[in-house]
Design a protein around this motif. Sequence first.
Motif, short mmCIF file in Angstrom:
data_model
loop_
_atom_site.label_atom_id
_atom_site.label_comp_id
_atom_site.label_asym_id
_atom_site.label_seq_id
_atom_site.Cartn_x
_atom_site.Cartn_y
_atom_site.Cartn_z
N ASN A 37 -0.06 0.62 -5.41
CA ASN A 37 -0.89 1.82 -5.48
C ASN A 37 -0.20 2.84 -6.38
N GLY A 44 0.79 -1.22 0.00
CA GLY A 44 0.00 0.00 0.00
C GLY A 44 0.82 1.27 0.00
N GLN A 85 -0.88 8.10 -4.22
CA GLN A 85 -1.65 7.56 -3.11
C GLN A 85 -0.77 7.02 -1.98
N ASN A 145 5.25 -0.21 -9.41
CA ASN A 145 3.97 -0.10 -8.68
C ASN A 145 2.76 -0.19 -9.60
N ALA A 199 -0.94 -0.80 -10.53
CA ALA A 199 -2.17 -0.73 -9.72
C ALA A 199 -2.98 -2.00 -9.95
#
Length: 477
Positions: A125, A97, A129, A162, A164
Amino acid sequence: MSDIINNQRRLDPQDSLVVLSGCGTSGRLAFFMASGFNRELQRLNYAPVCSYVIAGGDRALFSSQEAPEDDPTLGALCLKKVSEGKKRVLFVGVSCGLSAPFVAGQLDFCLRHPDVYIPVLVGFNPAHQARKEPIPGCTLTFHSVVTRMEELAKTQKAFLINPALGPEAISGSSRMKGGSATKILLEVVFSASFSRTGILQHMRSYEKALDFTYSHSEEIAALMEAAGRSLQCGRQVCYLGWGSLGLLGLIDASECKPTFGADIRGFVSGGYKELGNNEGDLTLMGPEFSISHDDFLDGVLPRLTDADTVLLLYSHSGETSAPSRSGRLRTESACVLTAFVFSSRQREFSTKLLLNAVSTGAHIFKGKVFKNYMIDLQVTNSKLYRRAARLLQKLSGHSESECEEALLKAIYQVDKLSEDIATCSLETHTHTAAKAKKVVPLALVCLLTGCSMKEVESRLEQQPIIREAVETCLKSS
Protein backbone atom coordinates in the motif's frame (compact mmCIF):
# COMPACT_ATOMS: atom_id res chain seq x y z
CA MET A 1 19.56 -3.33 0.40
CA SER A 2 21.26 -5.99 -1.75
CA ASP A 3 24.62 -4.45 -0.83
CA ILE A 4 23.76 -4.66 2.87
CA ILE A 5 22.78 -8.34 2.55
CA ASN A 6 26.00 -8.96 0.63
CA ASN A 7 27.96 -7.42 3.51
CA GLN A 8 25.93 -9.37 6.10
CA ARG A 9 26.83 -12.74 4.59
CA ARG A 10 30.53 -11.83 4.58
CA LEU A 11 30.55 -10.98 8.28
CA ASP A 12 31.18 -13.48 11.04
CA PRO A 13 27.86 -15.39 11.36
CA GLN A 14 28.35 -15.25 15.11
CA ASP A 15 27.89 -11.47 14.92
CA SER A 16 25.38 -10.91 12.10
CA LEU A 17 21.88 -12.04 11.21
CA VAL A 18 19.12 -11.46 8.65
CA VAL A 19 15.64 -11.89 10.17
CA LEU A 20 12.47 -12.23 8.08
CA SER A 21 9.18 -11.80 9.92
CA GLY A 22 5.45 -11.55 9.34
CA CYS A 23 1.98 -12.72 10.31
CA GLY A 24 -0.11 -15.41 8.61
CA THR A 25 0.86 -15.77 4.94
CA SER A 26 3.72 -13.29 5.34
CA GLY A 27 5.14 -15.22 8.30
CA ARG A 28 4.90 -18.54 6.44
CA LEU A 29 6.73 -17.05 3.48
CA ALA A 30 9.32 -15.58 5.88
CA PHE A 31 9.98 -19.11 7.12
CA PHE A 32 10.03 -20.56 3.59
CA MET A 33 12.42 -17.95 2.20
CA ALA A 34 14.76 -17.86 5.20
CA SER A 35 15.17 -21.63 4.85
CA GLY A 36 15.73 -21.33 1.10
CA PHE A 37 18.25 -18.50 1.42
CA ASN A 38 20.24 -20.48 3.98
CA ARG A 39 20.35 -23.50 1.67
CA GLU A 40 21.62 -21.29 -1.16
CA LEU A 41 24.29 -19.71 1.05
CA GLN A 42 25.50 -23.16 2.11
CA ARG A 43 25.63 -24.22 -1.54
CA LEU A 44 27.94 -21.25 -2.16
CA ASN A 45 30.08 -22.24 0.86
CA TYR A 46 28.85 -19.42 3.08
CA ALA A 47 27.52 -19.87 6.60
CA PRO A 48 23.73 -19.50 6.91
CA VAL A 49 22.77 -16.09 8.32
CA CYS A 50 18.97 -16.06 7.96
CA SER A 51 16.31 -16.69 10.56
CA TYR A 52 12.55 -16.17 10.73
CA VAL A 53 9.82 -15.07 13.12
CA ILE A 54 6.12 -15.80 12.65
CA ALA A 55 3.38 -14.42 14.89
CA GLY A 56 2.07 -17.30 16.98
CA GLY A 57 5.23 -19.40 16.65
CA ASP A 58 5.65 -22.51 14.51
CA ARG A 59 2.09 -23.71 15.04
CA ALA A 60 1.08 -20.71 12.87
CA LEU A 61 2.85 -22.44 9.96
CA PHE A 62 -0.10 -24.87 9.80
CA SER A 63 -3.03 -23.33 11.63
CA SER A 64 -4.61 -19.96 12.20
CA GLN A 65 -3.03 -18.09 15.15
CA GLU A 66 -4.34 -14.58 14.57
CA ALA A 67 -4.45 -13.27 18.15
CA PRO A 68 -0.64 -12.79 18.43
CA GLU A 69 -0.78 -10.62 15.29
CA ASP A 70 -2.36 -7.87 17.43
CA ASP A 71 0.48 -7.80 19.98
CA PRO A 72 3.34 -5.36 19.18
CA THR A 73 5.11 -6.12 22.46
CA LEU A 74 5.20 -9.83 21.63
CA GLY A 75 6.61 -9.00 18.20
CA ALA A 76 9.45 -6.99 19.73
CA LEU A 77 10.20 -9.71 22.29
CA CYS A 78 10.33 -12.40 19.57
CA LEU A 79 12.75 -10.31 17.52
CA LYS A 80 14.91 -9.59 20.56
CA LYS A 81 15.07 -13.30 21.39
CA VAL A 82 16.03 -14.50 17.91
CA SER A 83 18.74 -11.84 17.51
CA GLU A 84 20.19 -12.01 21.01
CA GLY A 85 23.97 -11.58 21.03
CA LYS A 86 24.19 -10.32 17.43
CA LYS A 87 26.01 -7.09 16.66
CA ARG A 88 24.37 -6.36 13.31
CA VAL A 89 20.86 -7.43 12.29
CA LEU A 90 19.01 -6.73 9.06
CA PHE A 91 15.32 -7.05 9.93
CA VAL A 92 12.76 -7.52 7.14
CA GLY A 93 9.17 -7.14 8.34
CA VAL A 94 6.37 -8.02 5.91
CA SER A 95 2.87 -6.57 6.28
CA CYS A 96 1.03 -6.49 2.96
CA GLY A 97 -1.49 -3.88 4.11
CA LEU A 98 0.97 -1.94 6.32
CA SER A 99 -1.24 -2.83 9.26
CA ALA A 100 0.01 -5.73 11.45
CA PRO A 101 0.70 -4.58 15.06
CA PHE A 102 3.09 -7.53 15.59
CA VAL A 103 5.34 -6.22 12.79
CA ALA A 104 4.89 -2.58 13.86
CA GLY A 105 6.26 -3.49 17.30
CA GLN A 106 9.29 -5.14 15.72
CA LEU A 107 10.02 -2.17 13.45
CA ASP A 108 9.68 0.22 16.39
CA PHE A 109 12.13 -1.93 18.37
CA CYS A 110 14.62 -1.69 15.48
CA LEU A 111 14.20 2.09 15.27
CA ARG A 112 14.95 2.37 18.99
CA HIS A 113 18.16 0.33 18.60
CA PRO A 114 19.82 1.70 15.44
CA ASP A 115 23.27 0.58 16.58
CA VAL A 116 22.24 -3.05 15.97
CA TYR A 117 19.23 -3.12 13.63
CA ILE A 118 18.58 -1.98 10.06
CA PRO A 119 14.78 -2.17 9.54
CA VAL A 120 13.16 -3.03 6.21
CA LEU A 121 9.39 -2.91 5.68
CA VAL A 122 7.79 -4.76 2.77
CA GLY A 123 4.15 -4.00 1.97
CA PHE A 124 1.86 -3.17 -0.91
CA ASN A 125 0.00 0.00 0.00
CA PRO A 126 1.14 3.62 -0.33
CA ALA A 127 2.78 4.84 2.88
CA HIS A 128 -0.02 7.31 3.61
CA GLN A 129 -2.49 4.39 3.71
CA ALA A 130 -0.67 2.64 6.57
CA ARG A 131 -3.08 1.94 9.43
CA LYS A 132 -3.59 5.04 11.56
CA GLU A 133 -5.69 3.45 14.31
CA PRO A 134 -3.95 3.37 17.71
CA ILE A 135 -2.70 -0.07 18.66
CA PRO A 136 -4.33 -1.17 21.96
CA GLY A 137 -1.96 -1.04 24.90
CA CYS A 138 0.61 1.31 23.36
CA THR A 139 0.99 4.72 21.76
CA LEU A 140 2.10 3.40 18.37
CA THR A 141 0.26 3.37 15.10
CA PHE A 142 1.58 1.59 12.04
CA HIS A 143 1.45 4.92 10.23
CA SER A 144 3.70 6.60 12.81
CA VAL A 145 6.28 3.82 12.38
CA VAL A 146 6.18 4.19 8.59
CA THR A 147 6.62 7.97 8.87
CA ARG A 148 9.78 7.52 10.96
CA MET A 149 11.11 4.94 8.51
CA GLU A 150 10.50 7.21 5.52
CA GLU A 151 12.73 9.85 7.09
CA LEU A 152 15.52 7.36 7.84
CA ALA A 153 15.24 5.88 4.33
CA LYS A 154 16.69 9.13 2.96
CA THR A 155 20.05 8.14 4.47
CA GLN A 156 19.60 4.36 3.95
CA LYS A 157 19.27 3.72 7.67
CA ALA A 158 15.91 2.09 6.94
CA PHE A 159 14.19 0.76 3.83
CA LEU A 160 10.56 0.85 2.70
CA ILE A 161 9.67 -1.40 -0.25
CA ASN A 162 5.99 -0.85 -0.99
CA PRO A 163 4.91 -1.03 -4.63
CA ALA A 164 1.14 -0.59 -4.94
CA LEU A 165 -0.26 -3.80 -6.44
CA GLY A 166 -3.91 -2.81 -6.58
CA PRO A 167 -6.78 -4.90 -5.21
CA GLU A 168 -6.63 -8.68 -4.93
CA ALA A 169 -8.81 -10.81 -7.21
CA ILE A 170 -10.61 -11.96 -4.06
CA SER A 171 -10.82 -8.90 -1.85
CA GLY A 172 -8.58 -9.12 1.21
CA SER A 173 -6.90 -12.39 0.23
CA SER A 174 -3.31 -11.15 0.37
CA ARG A 175 -2.02 -14.73 0.12
CA MET A 176 -2.33 -14.37 -3.67
CA LYS A 177 -0.89 -11.18 -5.22
CA GLY A 178 0.60 -9.96 -1.94
CA GLY A 179 2.22 -13.31 -1.18
CA SER A 180 3.58 -13.73 -4.70
CA ALA A 181 4.96 -10.18 -4.76
CA THR A 182 6.64 -10.76 -1.37
CA LYS A 183 8.32 -13.87 -2.72
CA ILE A 184 9.47 -12.15 -5.91
CA LEU A 185 10.79 -9.01 -4.22
CA LEU A 186 12.78 -10.71 -1.48
CA GLU A 187 14.14 -13.45 -3.72
CA VAL A 188 15.27 -10.89 -6.30
CA VAL A 189 16.97 -8.77 -3.63
CA PHE A 190 18.71 -11.75 -2.04
CA SER A 191 19.70 -13.25 -5.40
CA ALA A 192 21.17 -9.95 -6.53
CA SER A 193 23.24 -9.81 -3.34
CA PHE A 194 25.28 -12.89 -4.29
CA SER A 195 24.97 -12.92 -8.07
CA ARG A 196 26.28 -10.78 -10.91
CA THR A 197 22.96 -11.10 -12.69
CA GLY A 198 21.09 -7.79 -12.72
CA ILE A 199 17.84 -7.22 -10.86
CA LEU A 200 15.90 -6.70 -14.10
CA GLN A 201 17.08 -10.05 -15.45
CA HIS A 202 15.97 -11.75 -12.23
CA MET A 203 12.56 -10.09 -12.51
CA ARG A 204 12.12 -11.25 -16.10
CA SER A 205 12.65 -14.86 -15.08
CA TYR A 206 9.51 -14.59 -12.94
CA GLU A 207 7.63 -13.13 -15.88
CA LYS A 208 8.59 -16.20 -17.93
CA ALA A 209 7.43 -18.48 -15.12
CA LEU A 210 4.10 -16.63 -15.02
CA ASP A 211 3.60 -17.06 -18.77
CA PHE A 212 4.59 -20.73 -18.57
CA THR A 213 2.16 -21.44 -15.74
CA TYR A 214 -0.86 -19.82 -17.34
CA SER A 215 -0.14 -21.44 -20.69
CA HIS A 216 -1.65 -24.46 -18.89
CA SER A 217 -4.82 -22.62 -17.87
CA GLU A 218 -7.16 -25.31 -19.23
CA GLU A 219 -5.52 -28.01 -17.12
CA ILE A 220 -5.57 -25.72 -14.07
CA ALA A 221 -9.27 -24.97 -14.62
CA ALA A 222 -10.07 -28.69 -14.82
CA LEU A 223 -8.19 -29.26 -11.58
CA MET A 224 -10.09 -26.39 -9.92
CA GLU A 225 -13.35 -28.06 -10.87
CA ALA A 226 -12.24 -31.44 -9.54
CA ALA A 227 -11.14 -29.91 -6.23
CA GLY A 228 -14.34 -27.84 -6.07
CA ARG A 229 -16.50 -30.94 -6.55
CA SER A 230 -14.62 -32.66 -3.72
CA LEU A 231 -15.23 -29.76 -1.34
CA GLN A 232 -18.87 -29.37 -2.40
CA CYS A 233 -19.71 -32.91 -1.36
CA GLY A 234 -17.78 -32.68 1.90
CA ARG A 235 -14.78 -34.69 0.75
CA GLN A 236 -11.06 -33.89 0.88
CA VAL A 237 -8.44 -32.11 -1.18
CA CYS A 238 -4.86 -33.05 -0.29
CA TYR A 239 -1.45 -31.93 -1.51
CA LEU A 240 1.24 -34.62 -1.41
CA GLY A 241 4.60 -32.98 -2.13
CA TRP A 242 8.35 -33.43 -2.19
CA GLY A 243 11.05 -30.90 -1.29
CA SER A 244 10.34 -27.18 -1.48
CA LEU A 245 7.21 -27.78 -3.58
CA GLY A 246 5.82 -29.90 -0.77
CA LEU A 247 6.48 -27.04 1.65
CA LEU A 248 4.55 -24.68 -0.61
CA GLY A 249 1.69 -27.18 -0.54
CA LEU A 250 1.73 -27.05 3.27
CA ILE A 251 1.64 -23.25 3.20
CA ASP A 252 -1.23 -23.02 0.72
CA ALA A 253 -3.27 -25.62 2.61
CA SER A 254 -2.75 -23.92 5.97
CA GLU A 255 -4.24 -20.67 4.64
CA CYS A 256 -7.57 -22.13 3.54
CA LYS A 257 -9.24 -22.41 6.94
CA PRO A 258 -8.76 -18.78 8.11
CA THR A 259 -9.44 -17.43 4.61
CA PHE A 260 -12.43 -19.53 3.59
CA GLY A 261 -13.47 -21.38 6.74
CA ALA A 262 -12.69 -24.75 5.11
CA ASP A 263 -9.85 -27.26 5.08
CA ILE A 264 -7.33 -28.46 2.52
CA ARG A 265 -4.53 -30.67 3.87
CA GLY A 266 -0.86 -30.62 2.89
CA PHE A 267 1.79 -33.32 3.42
CA VAL A 268 5.52 -33.28 2.68
CA SER A 269 8.00 -36.12 2.25
CA GLY A 270 10.25 -36.26 5.30
CA GLY A 271 7.79 -34.38 7.52
CA TYR A 272 9.42 -32.14 10.11
CA LYS A 273 12.90 -33.25 9.10
CA GLU A 274 12.28 -31.71 5.67
CA LEU A 275 10.57 -28.69 7.23
CA GLY A 276 13.50 -27.77 9.51
CA ASN A 277 11.41 -25.39 11.63
CA ASN A 278 12.64 -23.78 14.86
CA GLU A 279 10.41 -25.73 17.25
CA GLY A 280 10.84 -29.17 15.70
CA ASP A 281 8.17 -31.88 15.57
CA LEU A 282 4.72 -30.54 16.48
CA THR A 283 2.76 -33.73 15.77
CA LEU A 284 1.56 -34.06 19.37
CA MET A 285 -0.29 -30.73 19.11
CA GLY A 286 -3.11 -32.30 17.09
CA PRO A 287 -4.10 -33.97 13.81
CA GLU A 288 -3.59 -30.80 11.74
CA PHE A 289 0.11 -30.92 12.69
CA SER A 290 0.62 -34.39 11.15
CA ILE A 291 2.37 -33.46 7.90
CA SER A 292 4.50 -36.40 6.72
CA HIS A 293 3.72 -38.79 3.88
CA ASP A 294 3.49 -41.58 6.44
CA ASP A 295 0.80 -39.58 8.25
CA PHE A 296 -1.08 -39.32 4.97
CA LEU A 297 -0.67 -43.00 4.06
CA ASP A 298 -1.71 -44.23 7.50
CA GLY A 299 -4.36 -41.70 8.50
CA VAL A 300 -5.90 -40.33 5.29
CA LEU A 301 -5.40 -42.80 2.45
CA PRO A 302 -7.60 -45.58 3.91
CA ARG A 303 -10.61 -43.22 3.91
CA LEU A 304 -10.21 -41.79 0.39
CA THR A 305 -12.88 -42.35 -2.26
CA ASP A 306 -13.33 -41.33 -5.87
CA ALA A 307 -14.88 -38.09 -4.57
CA ASP A 308 -11.54 -36.93 -3.11
CA THR A 309 -8.77 -35.07 -4.93
CA VAL A 310 -5.03 -35.54 -4.33
CA LEU A 311 -2.31 -33.48 -6.02
CA LEU A 312 1.24 -34.83 -6.28
CA LEU A 313 3.81 -32.02 -6.37
CA TYR A 314 7.39 -32.71 -7.40
CA SER A 315 10.10 -31.54 -9.79
CA HIS A 316 12.41 -33.38 -12.19
CA SER A 317 15.54 -32.40 -10.29
CA GLY A 318 16.36 -34.73 -7.41
CA GLU A 319 12.85 -36.12 -7.07
CA THR A 320 12.52 -38.42 -10.08
CA SER A 321 11.55 -41.34 -7.88
CA ALA A 322 8.62 -39.45 -6.37
CA PRO A 323 5.92 -41.19 -8.45
CA SER A 324 7.26 -44.66 -7.67
CA ARG A 325 7.35 -43.84 -3.97
CA SER A 326 3.65 -42.98 -4.17
CA GLY A 327 2.85 -46.46 -5.49
CA ARG A 328 0.67 -47.33 -2.51
CA LEU A 329 -1.43 -44.25 -3.23
CA ARG A 330 -1.86 -45.24 -6.86
CA THR A 331 -2.80 -48.84 -6.12
CA GLU A 332 -5.02 -48.32 -3.08
CA SER A 333 -6.80 -45.06 -3.84
CA ALA A 334 -9.84 -44.34 -5.98
CA CYS A 335 -9.38 -40.58 -5.59
CA VAL A 336 -8.86 -38.07 -8.40
CA LEU A 337 -5.07 -38.17 -8.63
CA THR A 338 -3.21 -35.43 -10.49
CA ALA A 339 0.57 -35.08 -10.78
CA PHE A 340 2.17 -31.74 -11.63
CA VAL A 341 5.84 -31.99 -12.57
CA PHE A 342 7.83 -28.76 -12.70
CA SER A 343 11.16 -28.40 -14.45
CA SER A 344 11.56 -24.65 -14.97
CA ARG A 345 14.03 -22.62 -12.91
CA GLN A 346 11.16 -20.81 -11.24
CA ARG A 347 9.26 -23.97 -10.33
CA GLU A 348 8.49 -22.69 -6.82
CA PHE A 349 6.78 -19.59 -8.20
CA SER A 350 4.84 -21.68 -10.73
CA THR A 351 3.76 -24.03 -7.95
CA LYS A 352 2.55 -21.17 -5.77
CA LEU A 353 0.48 -19.73 -8.62
CA LEU A 354 -1.01 -23.15 -9.37
CA LEU A 355 -1.90 -23.94 -5.76
CA ASN A 356 -3.37 -20.49 -5.10
CA ALA A 357 -5.54 -20.87 -8.21
CA VAL A 358 -6.70 -24.38 -7.32
CA SER A 359 -7.52 -23.71 -3.66
CA THR A 360 -9.19 -20.36 -4.36
CA GLY A 361 -11.14 -21.72 -7.32
CA ALA A 362 -12.23 -24.78 -5.37
CA HIS A 363 -13.61 -22.62 -2.57
CA ILE A 364 -15.42 -20.42 -5.08
CA PHE A 365 -17.08 -23.60 -6.40
CA LYS A 366 -17.97 -24.45 -2.80
CA GLY A 367 -19.68 -21.07 -2.45
CA LYS A 368 -17.26 -19.45 0.00
CA VAL A 369 -16.98 -16.28 -2.13
CA PHE A 370 -19.85 -13.82 -2.57
CA LYS A 371 -19.48 -10.89 -5.01
CA ASN A 372 -15.69 -11.37 -4.93
CA TYR A 373 -15.55 -11.24 -1.13
CA MET A 374 -14.63 -14.00 1.31
CA ILE A 375 -18.06 -14.32 2.86
CA ASP A 376 -17.15 -16.95 5.47
CA LEU A 377 -13.88 -15.55 6.82
CA GLN A 378 -12.99 -16.26 10.45
CA VAL A 379 -13.22 -13.17 12.68
CA THR A 380 -10.32 -14.07 14.96
CA ASN A 381 -8.32 -10.85 15.39
CA SER A 382 -8.74 -7.08 15.15
CA LYS A 383 -7.76 -6.96 11.46
CA LEU A 384 -10.37 -9.56 10.50
CA TYR A 385 -13.00 -8.01 12.79
CA ARG A 386 -12.61 -4.67 11.02
CA ARG A 387 -12.52 -6.40 7.63
CA ALA A 388 -15.79 -8.17 8.46
CA ALA A 389 -17.44 -4.89 9.52
CA ARG A 390 -16.30 -3.14 6.32
CA LEU A 391 -17.54 -6.09 4.25
CA LEU A 392 -20.98 -5.87 5.85
CA GLN A 393 -21.09 -2.14 5.06
CA LYS A 394 -20.10 -2.78 1.46
CA LEU A 395 -22.66 -5.53 0.86
CA SER A 396 -25.57 -4.15 2.88
CA GLY A 397 -25.28 -0.39 2.47
CA HIS A 398 -25.97 0.04 6.19
CA SER A 399 -24.06 2.37 8.51
CA GLU A 400 -20.86 1.41 10.31
CA SER A 401 -22.60 1.26 13.69
CA GLU A 402 -25.46 -0.91 12.35
CA CYS A 403 -22.99 -3.32 10.75
CA GLU A 404 -20.88 -3.65 13.88
CA GLU A 405 -24.03 -4.27 15.92
CA ALA A 406 -25.11 -7.02 13.49
CA LEU A 407 -21.62 -8.53 13.60
CA LEU A 408 -21.70 -8.70 17.40
CA LYS A 409 -25.18 -10.25 17.36
CA ALA A 410 -23.90 -12.95 15.01
CA ILE A 411 -20.81 -13.56 17.15
CA TYR A 412 -22.84 -13.96 20.35
CA GLN A 413 -25.91 -15.54 18.67
CA VAL A 414 -28.37 -13.04 20.16
CA ASP A 415 -31.09 -10.75 18.78
CA LYS A 416 -30.37 -7.97 21.24
CA LEU A 417 -27.01 -6.90 22.61
CA SER A 418 -26.73 -6.75 26.38
CA GLU A 419 -24.74 -3.99 28.04
CA ASP A 420 -22.12 -6.57 29.03
CA ILE A 421 -21.57 -7.58 25.40
CA ALA A 422 -21.56 -4.00 24.13
CA THR A 423 -18.85 -2.98 26.62
CA CYS A 424 -16.58 -6.02 26.11
CA SER A 425 -13.13 -5.49 24.64
CA LEU A 426 -12.35 -6.22 21.01
CA GLU A 427 -10.12 -9.07 22.20
CA THR A 428 -13.13 -10.68 23.93
CA HIS A 429 -15.23 -10.33 20.78
CA THR A 430 -12.61 -11.99 18.56
CA HIS A 431 -11.99 -14.75 21.11
CA THR A 432 -15.72 -15.54 21.11
CA ALA A 433 -15.93 -15.29 17.31
CA ALA A 434 -13.20 -17.91 16.94
CA LYS A 435 -15.66 -20.51 18.27
CA ALA A 436 -18.61 -19.37 16.14
CA LYS A 437 -19.58 -20.45 12.61
CA LYS A 438 -20.85 -18.46 9.61
CA VAL A 439 -20.53 -15.18 11.51
CA VAL A 440 -20.44 -12.85 8.49
CA PRO A 441 -23.21 -14.63 6.51
CA LEU A 442 -25.45 -14.55 9.59
CA ALA A 443 -24.82 -10.85 10.15
CA LEU A 444 -25.36 -9.98 6.48
CA VAL A 445 -28.68 -11.79 6.12
CA CYS A 446 -29.91 -10.34 9.43
CA LEU A 447 -29.06 -6.84 8.21
CA LEU A 448 -30.81 -7.26 4.87
CA THR A 449 -33.88 -9.24 5.96
CA GLY A 450 -34.54 -8.13 9.52
CA CYS A 451 -35.09 -11.77 10.48
CA SER A 452 -34.21 -13.15 13.90
CA MET A 453 -30.87 -14.85 14.43
CA LYS A 454 -32.49 -18.29 14.82
CA GLU A 455 -34.52 -17.87 11.64
CA VAL A 456 -31.48 -16.83 9.62
CA GLU A 457 -29.42 -19.65 11.10
CA SER A 458 -32.11 -22.15 10.09
CA ARG A 459 -32.21 -20.81 6.53
CA LEU A 460 -28.44 -20.99 6.16
CA GLU A 461 -28.37 -24.55 7.52
CA GLN A 462 -30.75 -25.71 4.79
CA GLN A 463 -28.27 -24.76 2.06
CA PRO A 464 -24.67 -25.99 2.53
CA ILE A 465 -23.29 -23.70 -0.22
CA ILE A 466 -23.03 -20.40 1.64
CA ARG A 467 -23.14 -18.10 -1.41
CA GLU A 468 -26.36 -19.75 -2.60
CA ALA A 469 -27.78 -19.74 0.93
CA VAL A 470 -27.23 -15.99 1.23
CA GLU A 471 -28.71 -15.36 -2.23
CA THR A 472 -31.76 -17.52 -1.42
CA CYS A 473 -32.35 -15.70 1.86
CA LEU A 474 -32.12 -12.32 0.17
CA LYS A 475 -34.51 -13.29 -2.64
CA SER A 476 -37.14 -14.58 -0.21
CA SER A 477 -36.97 -11.54 2.07
